[in-house]
Design a protein around this motif. Structure first.
Motif, short mmCIF file in Angstrom:
data_model
loop_
_atom_site.label_atom_id
_atom_site.label_comp_id
_atom_site.label_asym_id
_atom_site.label_seq_id
_atom_site.Cartn_x
_atom_site.Cartn_y
_atom_site.Cartn_z
N THR A 99 0.82 -1.22 0.00
CA THR A 99 0.00 0.00 0.00
C THR A 99 0.85 1.26 0.00
OG1 THR A 99 -0.15 0.06 2.43
CG2 THR A 99 -1.83 -1.19 1.26
N SER A 100 2.14 1.15 -0.26
CA SER A 100 3.02 2.32 -0.24
C SER A 100 2.98 3.04 -1.58
CB SER A 100 4.45 1.89 0.06
OG SER A 100 5.01 1.18 -1.03
N TYR A 101 3.45 4.29 -1.58
CA TYR A 101 3.52 5.02 -2.86
C TYR A 101 4.52 4.37 -3.79
CZ TYR A 101 7.91 7.44 -1.61
OH TYR A 101 9.22 7.73 -1.28
N GLU A 115 1.92 -3.84 -21.60
CA GLU A 115 1.69 -3.17 -22.88
C GLU A 115 2.91 -3.27 -23.79
OE1 GLU A 115 0.45 0.80 -22.11
OE2 GLU A 115 -1.38 0.20 -21.05
N ALA A 116 4.11 -3.20 -23.20
CA ALA A 116 5.33 -3.22 -24.01
C ALA A 116 5.73 -4.62 -24.43
CB ALA A 116 6.47 -2.56 -23.24
N THR A 117 5.54 -5.59 -23.54
CA THR A 117 6.05 -6.94 -23.79
C THR A 117 4.98 -7.91 -24.27
OG1 THR A 117 5.63 -7.71 -21.52
CG2 THR A 117 7.75 -6.61 -21.95
N GLY A 118 3.72 -7.62 -23.98
CA GLY A 118 2.66 -8.57 -24.28
C GLY A 118 2.51 -9.66 -23.24
N ASP A 119 3.32 -9.64 -22.21
CA ASP A 119 3.29 -10.65 -21.15
C ASP A 119 2.28 -10.23 -20.09
OD1 ASP A 119 3.72 -12.47 -19.12
OD2 ASP A 119 5.91 -12.34 -19.19
N GLU A 120 1.20 -10.97 -19.95
CA GLU A 120 0.13 -10.63 -19.02
C GLU A 120 0.54 -10.79 -17.56
OE1 GLU A 120 -2.85 -9.28 -19.31
OE2 GLU A 120 -2.65 -9.03 -21.48
N ALA A 121 1.66 -11.46 -17.29
CA ALA A 121 2.06 -11.69 -15.91
C ALA A 121 2.29 -10.38 -15.16
CB ALA A 121 3.32 -12.55 -15.86
N TYR A 122 2.78 -9.37 -15.86
CA TYR A 122 3.01 -8.08 -15.20
C TYR A 122 1.68 -7.45 -14.78
CZ TYR A 122 7.72 -8.44 -17.17
OH TYR A 122 9.00 -8.86 -17.50
N ARG A 123 0.74 -7.39 -15.71
CA ARG A 123 -0.56 -6.81 -15.37
C ARG A 123 -1.24 -7.60 -14.26
NH1 ARG A 123 -3.29 -4.27 -19.69
NH2 ARG A 123 -2.85 -6.11 -20.97
N GLU A 124 -1.15 -8.92 -14.34
CA GLU A 124 -1.78 -9.75 -13.32
C GLU A 124 -1.19 -9.47 -11.95
OE1 GLU A 124 -4.46 -11.84 -13.31
OE2 GLU A 124 -4.71 -10.81 -15.22
N TYR A 125 0.11 -9.25 -11.90
CA TYR A 125 0.74 -8.91 -10.61
C TYR A 125 0.05 -7.68 -10.01
CZ TYR A 125 4.12 -7.33 -7.16
OH TYR A 125 4.70 -6.92 -5.97
N ALA A 126 -0.09 -6.63 -10.82
CA ALA A 126 -0.67 -5.39 -10.32
C ALA A 126 -2.14 -5.56 -9.98
CB ALA A 126 -0.48 -4.28 -11.35
N LEU A 127 -2.91 -6.17 -10.88
CA LEU A 127 -4.35 -6.28 -10.66
C LEU A 127 -4.68 -7.15 -9.45
CD1 LEU A 127 -5.82 -6.58 -14.28
CD2 LEU A 127 -5.44 -4.54 -12.88
N GLN A 128 -3.95 -8.23 -9.25
CA GLN A 128 -4.22 -9.08 -8.10
C GLN A 128 -4.07 -8.30 -6.79
OE1 GLN A 128 -1.57 -12.42 -8.48
NE2 GLN A 128 -2.75 -13.35 -10.15
N ARG A 129 -3.04 -7.51 -6.70
CA ARG A 129 -2.76 -6.80 -5.45
C ARG A 129 -3.69 -5.60 -5.27
NH1 ARG A 129 0.77 -9.99 -7.03
NH2 ARG A 129 2.27 -11.00 -5.63
N MET A 130 -3.91 -4.85 -6.33
CA MET A 130 -4.83 -3.71 -6.19
C MET A 130 -6.25 -4.19 -5.93
SD MET A 130 -3.54 -0.73 -8.82
CE MET A 130 -3.65 -1.70 -10.35
N THR A 131 -6.64 -5.32 -6.51
CA THR A 131 -7.98 -5.85 -6.27
C THR A 131 -8.12 -6.36 -4.85
OG1 THR A 131 -8.22 -6.43 -8.61
CG2 THR A 131 -9.66 -7.57 -7.05
N LEU A 132 -7.09 -6.96 -4.31
CA LEU A 132 -7.13 -7.38 -2.91
C LEU A 132 -7.34 -6.17 -2.00
CD1 LEU A 132 -6.80 -9.56 -0.72
CD2 LEU A 132 -4.34 -9.08 -0.75
#
Length: 465
Positions: A99-101, A115-132
Motif C-alpha cells: 500500500t506504499s507510494y 503493454e510493451a512486452t505482451g506478457d500478461e504476468a506483469y498486469r496480473e501482478y498489479a491487478l491481483q494486489r490492487m484488487t485485494l
C-alpha cells in the motif's frame, strides 16, 4: 581478457596485411587504431528487446515471490478470506508494502510492462494486489469507523493522511479501471482523490505543501504524489477542473522550485527561508520529470497549459542530460560528482527520456543515446536475484550536501523496482519505434533500419560507406 582479445585482433590485421615483416610494430601507418574497442567498465552499445525482457523478468519473478497477495491472521499466520476479515486480519508481510507510494509506482510500471512486452504476468501482478486492497477496503473501513484498530497498511487505504498514502496508488488504479470498467476500484479512487483535492495541506495560493521540516515547506516529491491523480481524475470523469488544477500546480511548483539556469529542480522550498537554497536531489527530480510525462499523456491536446508544460519538460530533460555520467548513471545530488551514483533516479530519467522520444516530445537523435546509456546503468543495477541495487533509501529533506551524500543505499529500498520495470518497458517501445545502430563505435539513432554492420558509414537517407 579483453585487452588480450584486442591485441590478438590487431596482430591478426598486421599479419594478414601486405606490410613487410620488418614493419610489424603497431603504429598509425599499419593499423586502424580508431577501430580498437574501448574498455568500458559497464555495458555499452545497442540493447536487444530480449535482453531487456530478461532483466525485467528477473525483477518480476523476485517480486512475485517476495510480495505475497494474501490476507492472514496476524497471530496464527493462517490465510483469511476477504469475506472473513476481522480485527486480527492483516496483509501478509513480504519484502515490500503493498500500500506504499513506491508500490503505486510499481503497479503503474507493471501495467506498462504488459503493454510493451505482451506478457500478461506483469498486469496480473498489479491487478491481483490492487484488487485485494479494493475488495478488502470496505470491511477495514467499517472497523476503522468504529474505532477498532486495524492493519496500519490498510489504514492508508481507508483513511489516507498524506499524499504519499494516496497519489501513486490512486493513479495506478485509475489507469487499470480505464482499461477495465469491471474492476472494483472506484470507491478507493474516490477516497484517495478526496484526500488529495480536499484535505491535503496547501500554501495560501493552493500549492501542495507540508509542515515539515518547517512550516509551509514545498516538497518536489509532491508533484508526483498529487498531480498525476488530478489528470487521471480528469480522464475518468471528463471534468475540466481536474486538468486545470494539475496545470496550475505544475506552474506553481515551477515558480518556486525550478532553477532555470541549471535546468534542474531544487528538492525543497521553505516559505520563510531567505535565500532559497537549492539541493538538486536526483530522485526528487525524477518525480518531477515523471509528473510532467504523466500529465502530458493525459492532458487534452488542446488544453491551454499544455505548451508550457511541454517547454518545461524539454528544459528539464536538457538539464538532466548534461549531467549523465560516463557509465549511464546520475549522481545522488545531480550536480555534485562527489556524491554516489544512484539507480532509482537513473531508472526514472531513462524511462522519461525514452518516453518523451516515443511520444514525439523530444528528438531521438539527441536523446536516444542518453536513454540507451541510462538503461545500461539500470540493467547493471539489477542483480541475479532480480533485486535492484544502488538505490537510496527513503529520504526526508536537508539543506546541506552531507545529508544527501551519506543517505544509505539498500536492495530493500522499494523506490527502485517500479522505475526499473518502467524503464525497461519504455526501452522496448523505443527499440520498436526507433532504429539505433553502432556507427564508428558510437550509439546513433536512425529513422529507419540500417542494413549494414560496417564500423563506419555515411547516412543521407541512404546508406553510404
Amino acid at each position: 581478457m579483453k585487452i588480450l582479445q584486442v591485441t590478438a585482433w590487431i596482430i591478426s590485421i598486421i599479419l594478414s596485411s601486405s606490410v613487410p615483416t620488418f614493419a610489424q610494430q603497431i603504429n598509425d601507418s599499419n593499423t586502424p587504431l580508431h577501430l580498437m574497442q574501448p574498455q568500458y567498465l559497464s555495458p555499452y552499445g545497442v540493447s536487444t528487446q530480449q535482453a531487456i525482457k530478461q532483466k525485467m523478468e528477473l525483477v518480476l519473478h523476485y517480486l512475485e515471490q517476495s510480495t505475497p497477495c494474501i490476507l492472514e491472521d496476524k497471530e496464527s499466520g493462517k490465510e483469511v478470506s476477504p469475506k472473513d476479515i476481522g480485527p486480527n486480519t492483516q496483509l501478509r508481510r513480504g519484502d515490500f508494502r503493498l500500500t506504499s507510494y513506491e508500490w503505486g509506482v510499481t503497479y503503474s510500471a507493471m501495467l506498462a510492462a504488459t503493454e510493451a512486452t505482451g506478457d500478461e504476468a506483469y498486469r496480473e501482478y498489479a491487478l491481483q494486489r490492487m484488487t485485494l486492497l479494493a475488495s478488502s477496503a470496505p470491511a477495514y473501513a467499517n472497523m476503522h469507523q468504529k474505532g477498532i484498530e486495524i492493519d496500519p497498511l490498510m489504514r492508508k487505504v481507508v483513511d489516507p493522511h498524506a499524499l504519499d498514502d494516496a497519489g501513486a496508488i490512486c493513479s495506478a488504479m485509475i489507469k487499470a479501471l480505464m482499461a477495465n470498467q469491471n474492476l472494483p476500484y472506484r470507491p478507493c479512487i474516490d477516497r484517495y482523490a478526496d484526500y488529495i483535492i480536499n484535505k491535503e495541506y496547501r500554501l495560501a495560493d493552493g500549492t501542495f505543501a507540508r509542515l515539515r521540516p518547517h512550516k509551509n515547506t514545498v516538497w518536489l516529491d509532491d508533484m508526483f504524489m498529487g498531480i498525476p491523480t488530478l489528470v487521471q481524475m480528469g480522464r475518468l470523469t471528463g471534468e475540466q477542473r481536474y486538468f486545470d488544477e494539475a496545470v496550475r500546480q505544475i506552474k506553481q511548483f515551477r515558480k518556486r522550485m525550478f532553477v532555470e539556469e541549471k535546468g534542474l529542480f531544487r528538492h525543497g522550498w521553505v516559505e520563510a527561508m531567505q535565500p532559497h537554497t537549492a539541493f538538486h536531489w536526483g530522485r526528487a527530480n525524477g518525480w518531477a520529470v515523471l509528473t510532467m510525462c504523466e500529465v502530458l499523456d493525459a492532458l487534452p491536446k488542446d488544453h491551454a497549459g499544455r505548451a508550457e508544460i511541454l517547454e518545461l519538460l524539454r528544459a528539464h530533460i536538457a538539464g538532466l542530460a548534461r549531467l549523465q555520467q560516463k557509465d549511464g548513471y546520475w549522481h545522488q545530488l545531480l550536480d555534485r560528482n562527489d556524491t554516489y551514483l544512484e539507480a532509482s533516479c537513473t531508472a526514472i530519467f531513462t524511462y522519461c527520456i525514452a518516453h518523451a522520444i516515443n511520444q514525439g516530445w523530444i528528438d531521438a537523435l539527441a536523446y536516444g543515446p542518453v536513454a540507451q546509456l541510462g538503461w545500461h546503468a539500470v540493467e547493471r543495477s539489477i542483480n541475479e536475484k532480480g533485486q535492484v541495487e544502488n538505490v537510496c533509501v527513503g529520504t526526508g529533506m536537508g539543506f546541506d550536501p552531507a545529508f544527501y551524500a551519506y543517505r544509505p543505499v539498500h536492495v530493500m529500498a522499494a523506490h527502485g523496482y517500479g522505475p526499473a520495470l518502467w524503464a525497461g518497458a519504455e526501452m522496448i517501445r523505443l527499440l520498436k519505434k526507433q532504429h539505433p545502430k553502432m556507427n564508428d563505435s558510437a550509439v546513433q539513432f536512425y529513422p529507419e533500419e540500417i542494413p549494414t554492420n560496417q564500423p563506419i558509414f555515411n547516412y543521407d537517407g541512404k546508406i553510404r560507406y
